[in-house]
Design a protein around this motif. Sequence first.
Motif, PDB file in Angstrom:
ATOM      1  N   ASP A 186      -2.585  -1.449  -3.427  1.00 31.84           N
ATOM      2  CA  ASP A 186      -3.370  -0.456  -2.829  1.00 31.84           C
ATOM      3  C   ASP A 186      -2.941   1.082  -2.947  1.00 31.84           C
ATOM      4  OD1 ASP A 186      -5.874  -1.711  -1.395  1.00 31.84           O
ATOM      5  OD2 ASP A 186      -4.538  -3.170  -1.784  1.00 31.84           O
ATOM      6  N   ALA A 222       0.886  -0.997  -0.109  1.00 30.34           N
ATOM      7  CA  ALA A 222       0.129   0.072  -0.072  1.00 30.34           C
ATOM      8  C   ALA A 222       0.742   1.122   0.120  1.00 30.34           C
ATOM      9  CB  ALA A 222      -1.079  -0.146   1.255  1.00 30.34           C
ATOM     10  N   HIS A 281      -9.404   5.690  -1.337  1.00 35.21           N
ATOM     11  CA  HIS A 281      -8.688   4.341  -1.389  1.00 35.21           C
ATOM     12  C   HIS A 281      -8.875   3.695  -2.793  1.00 35.21           C
ATOM     13  CE1 HIS A 281      -7.745   0.581   0.984  1.00 35.21           C
ATOM     14  NE2 HIS A 281      -7.025   0.553   0.004  1.00 35.21           N
ATOM     15  N   ARG A 283      -7.751   0.135  -5.137  1.00 34.79           N
ATOM     16  CA  ARG A 283      -6.935  -1.204  -5.301  1.00 34.79           C
ATOM     17  C   ARG A 283      -6.988  -1.332  -6.874  1.00 34.79           C
ATOM     18  NH1 ARG A 283      -8.793  -5.991  -1.904  1.00 34.79           N
ATOM     19  NH2 ARG A 283      -7.454  -4.608  -0.401  1.00 34.79           N
TER      20      ARG A 283
END
Length: 386
Positions: free
Chosen positions: A253, A49, A361, A363
């Motif tokens: 991510d 991430a 956020h 992905r």
Amino acid sequence: MTKHKVDVAAAGRAIAVVALGFVAFGSMEAKAFCGFYVAKADAKLFNKASQVVLVHDGDRSVLTMANDYQGKVKDFAMVVPVPTAIEREQIHVGDMKLVDHLDAYTVPRLVEYFDPDPCYRPPPRPSVAYGAGRGMASLQSAAPMAERAKALGVTIEATYTVGEYDILILSAKQSDGLVTWLKEEGYKIPNGAEPVVDSYLKQKMHWFVAKVNLAEHDKLGGGKLRPIQVAYESPKFMLPIRLGTVNAQGTQDILVYLFTRNGRVEVTNYKTVKLPTDMNVPEYTQSVFGDFYKALFSRVVDKNDMRAVVTEYAWNLAVSCDPCSADPIVPELKSLGVWWLPNIEDYHAWAGGVGYVTRLHARYDRDHFPEDLVFQETQDKSNFQG
């Protein structure tokens, strides 16, 4: 009896807070909230991430790039396309503690509400006290490096040493020449990167390239690498992500914390969806909230065929957080690049105009996110939290 809820303060509650005169610059006590958060889902839950702080207003942006690099610092390198050439005074080394604090402040959270006494208020928190490079670097072998670069159609616009980083600002005529030169200089550019690099060159973008200066890193006592912060002037409100997907294995991510003056931020070239919120969940969720949240987020991603960016938090910083999952972030905003704040040391004296923070956020992988993230500031001033 208690109820647990994945909570968001509705617009009506936000209006009530303003009407009652509770301003966010004081203790930030959530006076409209009868309960407290009991668990949160921070960035550490997600492998691979990245965290980025992007401050934007008009044609000016400040980009802070945090990394969770694991390995020998001598092997670290960062290659980032930027809209313009960057001067020395536009580059700074940040503090990872500020990024961690911002993560904790905007994080999705589990909240506990108490049914018997709707006016219950927890004891007051203990008070918290808040505190408020060099020029052109003569890098070794600079002349031969520049000559080889020129032969490949690459121009070294500038070289700097900032903190523990040696930084190059590059421009180039052709992608194959730039990729060849970077590989010859020891930068690990993914195989097959030329088409992506070429698309950036067609946009007349420059290249911000950083390596660790081992001597400077040792002077600072070693340890983890600090974030790099770059300011630039450009109407482009975007974040380049494609280069990192060329040969990535699996999904990645990215958490983007965006600061704007007037309203929340959304993505223009992908769907922007809100995280599910305001749901009662079983009490045992408290003990497994990390796994619960990862499963919840994965379900949102799958439901949108991994072609959407998720809003996890969006809040007017002049309105009290409700509930607060971390101490106030306002005192640290200038260090994060929010330049429009008044030049007043006592943040309690700020009379508004602090701005808006949005946490997005995503992905993503190469197939589902073939374009960079392009943002726009909206006029939506409502508050939302997962």
